[in-house]
Design an enzyme around this catalytic site. Structure first.
Site, PDB file in Angstrom:
ATOM      1  N   GLY A  70     -35.282 -32.270 -11.697  1.00 40.92           N
ATOM      2  CA  GLY A  70     -35.669 -32.075 -10.306  1.00 40.92           C
ATOM      3  C   GLY A  70     -35.430 -30.629  -9.877  1.00 40.92           C
TER       4      GLY A  70
ATOM      5  N   ARG B 147     -31.998 -25.937 -12.837  1.00 39.75           N
ATOM      6  CA  ARG B 147     -31.694 -26.671 -14.071  1.00 39.75           C
ATOM      7  C   ARG B 147     -32.778 -26.402 -15.113  1.00 39.75           C
ATOM      8  NH1 ARG B 147     -29.463 -31.970 -12.732  1.00 39.75           N
ATOM      9  NH2 ARG B 147     -27.783 -30.599 -12.090  1.00 39.75           N
TER      10      ARG B 147
ATOM     11  N   GLY C   4     -32.306 -36.271 -15.321  1.00 41.46           N
ATOM     12  CA  GLY C   4     -31.734 -36.169 -13.986  1.00 41.46           C
ATOM     13  C   GLY C   4     -30.371 -36.800 -13.889  1.00 41.46           C
TER      14      GLY C   4
ATOM     15  N   GLU D 160     -37.262 -40.647  -8.373  1.00 38.91           N
ATOM     16  CA  GLU D 160     -38.492 -40.143  -8.996  1.00 38.91           C
ATOM     17  C   GLU D 160     -39.216 -41.046  -9.998  1.00 38.91           C
ATOM     18  OE1 GLU D 160     -35.606 -38.304  -8.901  1.00 38.91           O
ATOM     19  OE2 GLU D 160     -36.166 -36.789  -7.419  1.00 38.91           O
TER      20      GLU D 160
ATOM     21  N   ASP E  66     -22.545 -40.585  -9.691  1.00 43.81           N
ATOM     22  CA  ASP E  66     -21.883 -41.085  -8.477  1.00 43.81           C
ATOM     23  C   ASP E  66     -21.943 -42.603  -8.468  1.00 43.81           C
ATOM     24  OD1 ASP E  66     -21.783 -38.392  -6.831  1.00 43.81           O
ATOM     25  OD2 ASP E  66     -23.815 -38.577  -7.634  1.00 43.81           O
TER      26      ASP E  66
HETATM   27  N1  HPA Z   1     -28.895 -41.858  -4.642  1.00 46.46           N
HETATM   28  C1  HPA Z   1     -27.595 -42.043  -4.548  1.00 46.46           C
HETATM   29  N2  HPA Z   1     -26.696 -41.404  -5.305  1.00 46.46           N
HETATM   30  C2  HPA Z   1     -27.137 -40.526  -6.189  1.00 46.46           C
HETATM   31  C3  HPA Z   1     -28.497 -40.283  -6.353  1.00 46.46           C
HETATM   32  C4  HPA Z   1     -29.437 -40.990  -5.522  1.00 46.46           C
HETATM   33  O1  HPA Z   1     -30.665 -40.797  -5.586  1.00 46.46           O
HETATM   34  N3  HPA Z   1     -28.606 -39.358  -7.330  1.00 46.46           N
HETATM   35  C5  HPA Z   1     -27.365 -39.046  -7.750  1.00 46.46           C
HETATM   36  N4  HPA Z   1     -26.464 -39.755  -7.065  1.00 46.46           N
END
Ligand code: HPA
Length: 237
Positions: A21, A25, A90, A184, A207
């Site tokens: 994205g 990068r 990504g 995406e 995350d």
């Molecule tokens: N949404 C929530 N958390 C995330 C995302 C996303 O698209 N990408 C990386 N962490």
């Protein structure tokens, strides 16, 4: 200028491309992985490069964030520049406790809340899926490298900040095997199907939305390196 979004000339891209994205990068991949990398596009600073990996030509082109932006670049890469293999690299959020930060998710399919996939299907709900040969190769190579990899359903959302707090915004998806969230892949897979080319998404989970755990800066860099090397291996095979 060949298109309003891309200044590359016909032949500037290889047949296979990695799609991050983030434009920086794309630059990082070109500078740290590719041999003899040349800038082929810089319109809107959405950088694209072509170089070599293991002696074979390969490109990397940024897509920007979200399905509308990715769709513009991908549509043109396929229809104007003739690309055949598109691998998104990504990061994603985690929707299941079994997926740990730094783990890899290969998006076997992509669920979406986006109207972009609906275009042209009338009453049908099209199911965007990865190319099986790319998916199998990525899974086998990741396992051979000892990487922790999950193959499953990815949510490609148009919404990063939901109205509902935390996991509430994802409804029944986690209990139906949707393990990650990014923005995406559903559009990428739909365009690949429409135009008869191959696509795959490879994401590092950064995350965890279930536990609140995030990857630290150093682990992020190592994980991204492993993911890029894997995606390049698959792209040039
Ligand atoms: N949404 C929530 N958390 C995330 C995302 C996303 O698209 N990408 C990386 N962490």
């Amino acid at each position: 200028m060949t298109t309003p979004h891309n200044s590359a000339k016909p032949g500037d891209y290889a047949e296979a491309v990695l799609l991050p994205g983030d434009p920086l990068r794309a630059k990082w991949v070109a500078e740290n992985f590719l041999g003899d990398a040349k800038l082929v596009n810089s319109v809107r600073n959405c950088l694209g490069y072509t170089g070599t990996w293991n002696g074979k030509r390969v490109s990397v082109q940024a897509t920007g964030m979200g399905q509308p932006s990715l769709s513009i670049y991908v549509h043109e890469l396929i229809n104007v520049y003739g690309l055949k293999t598109l691998i998104r690299i990504g990061t994603c959020g985690g929707l299941h406790a079994s997926v740990k930060v730094r783990d890899l998710i290969l998006a076997q399919a992509a669920t979406t809340d986006s109207t972009i996939v609906k275009d042209g299907f009338g009453k049908y709900h099209f199911a965007p899926i990865a190319d099986f040969a790319l998916l199998r190769a990525a899974a086998e190579k990741a396992e051979a490298k000892g990487m922790k990899v999950h193959v499953g359903n990815m949510l490609s959302s148009d919404i990063f900040y939901h109205v509902e707090p935390g996991m509430e915004g994802y409804g029944a998806l986690p209990s139906h095997g949707v393990i990650g969230v990014e923005m995406e892949s559903a559009a990428l897979y739909t365009l690949a199907a429409r135009f008869g080319v191959k696509a795959l998404t490879v994401c590092t989970m950064t995350d965890c939305l279930v536990t609140g755990q995030s990857i630290d800066a150093e682990a992020r860099q190592t994980s991204l390196k492993d993911m890029v090397a894997l995606a390049l291996d698959v792209a040039v095979q």
